[in-house]
Design an enzyme around this catalytic site. Structure first.
Site, PDB file in Angstrom:
ATOM      1  N   GLY A  66      33.429  24.044  -3.767  1.00 32.20           N
ATOM      2  CA  GLY A  66      32.153  24.721  -3.915  1.00 32.20           C
ATOM      3  C   GLY A  66      32.287  26.081  -4.571  1.00 32.20           C
ATOM      4  N   CYS A  67      31.584  27.054  -4.009  1.00 32.29           N
ATOM      5  CA  CYS A  67      31.569  28.398  -4.586  1.00 32.29           C
ATOM      6  C   CYS A  67      32.932  29.081  -4.520  1.00 32.29           C
ATOM      7  CB  CYS A  67      30.533  29.250  -3.865  1.00 32.29           C
ATOM      8  SG  CYS A  67      28.834  28.652  -4.059  1.00 32.29           S
TER       9      CYS A  67
END
Length: 351
Positions: free
Chosen positions: A137-138
């Site tokens: 993800g981020c």
């Protein structure tokens, strides 16, 4: 020592402002029992506008995972090469001088990875290593920097290309009506970033130490439910408070390097939302101004997932405020809950 050079950034042309997002939420969810809470949270994100690869009317239709996958591949191939070319130019390298490509994305899936297509399309060597990262993800922007650093440490004088391609709008799910989902609909944007880590030479952040930290038993706080309709983003309401357990990990990494995490010259932090930055400022005891690059990314582009840290770094390059010898921290946060952290010294070659 490996040097993280100036990133290249691109965002698509379709724009939705925060005011338009709020109006859309009122129209689509006028009977939602927690609408006022969702509107207040969206207002408080600090996002002024976001960029999308498709008009918002097209995004809202959600034609299904098959078509979205087709769009992801087509848009990636149409947009990534120009950003890669800019990153290579800024590092003063040619494609054949790259030894590893780290490609990160959490908003679409391709196999083989886009790395294979890039190698064939842009003239990279056939023995270029490939490292696709799809499930961080981020945090993947920070992880990409760290894996590039590790590779250059193992193979001195090698060069690594990092590519982050995030089309968050392709994850919009009209049936997800939780407050966390509504908030994410007003927070995430689309963007592409690329940067080169040079094994020797180059201007930028000389990478010196990296680390990872996972907060125990929080793996369901940020997650995807993968269904026939695609990726359904799930966000726990406790996520904004994660800087309290993560800030000690940042301090520990700095102390291992005999630095003080609260007294560095620059900070490149993933801007997941304003509270993340506010809390980190408080727990590290640094002024809010220290996170101005991350706040600018959030304001102008929204949360562009793994590309945030590279965009924030690019803004620091543009400001030209970092001086030779300045010490700094780069950190990305994402599912796990995971932190990927880097320490480095700004370096400008003589001459």
């Amino acid at each position: 020592m490996a040097v993280l050079c100036k990133p290249a950034i691109a965002v698509p042309d379709h724009v939705i402002t925060n005011e338009e997002t709020l109006d859309l939420a009122r129209r689509l969810h006028h009977d939602h029992p927690q609408l006022e809470l969702a509107l207040r949270l969206i207002k408080n994100t600090g996002v002024r506008k976001r960029h999308l690869i498709q008009p918002i009317e097209t995004v809202l239709k959600h034609p299904g995972l098959d078509e979205r996958s087709t769009v992801f591949e087509a848009e990636s191939k149409a947009r990534v090469p120009a950003v890669v070319a800019d990153a290579l130019e800024q590092a003063q390298l040619e494609p054949r001088q790259i030894d590893l490509i780290v490609y990160v994305s959490c908003t679409g899936f391709m196999m083989p990875s886009l790395t294979a297509w890039l190698i064939n399309k842009m003239g990279f060597r056939s023995d270029t290593r490939q490292l696709p990262i799809a499930q961080l993800g981020c945090a993947a922007g920070g992880a990409a920097v760290n894996r590039a650093h590790d590779f250059c440490s193992a193979y001195p004088d090698s060069n690594v290309l990092i590519v982050a391609c995030e089309f968050c709008s392709l994850c919009y799910q009209p049936t997800d009506l939780g407050v966390g989902s509504l908030l994410s609909n007003g927070l995430f944007g689309d963007g592409i970033a690329a940067a080169v880590v040079r094994g020797s030479g180059g201007t930028g952040m000389r990478l010196e130490r990296n680390g990872s930290y996972l907060i125990p038993n929080t793996e369901d706080w940020i997650s995807y439910a993968v269904r026939s309709t695609g990726f359904h983003f799930q966000l726990d309401k406790r996520v904004p408070g994660t800087m309290e357990p993560l800030s000690p990990a940042l301090r520990t990494l700095a102390e291992q390097h005999q630095w003080n995490a609260g007294k560095l010259d620059f900070y490149i932090i993933h801007a997941g939302g304003p509270r993340i930055l506010d809390d980190l400022s408080r727990f590290l005891e640094v002024p809010s101004e220290a996170f101005r690059f991350s706040r600018a990314t959030l304001t102008e582009y929204g949360n562009i997932a793994s590309a945030v840290v590279l965009d924030a770094l690019g803004r620091m390059f543009d400001e030209q405020s970092a001086l030779d010898g300045h010490h700094g921290l780069l950190a990305g946060f994402g599912p796990g809950i995971t932190a990927e952290m880097s320490l480095g010294t700004w370096t400008v070659p003589e001459g």
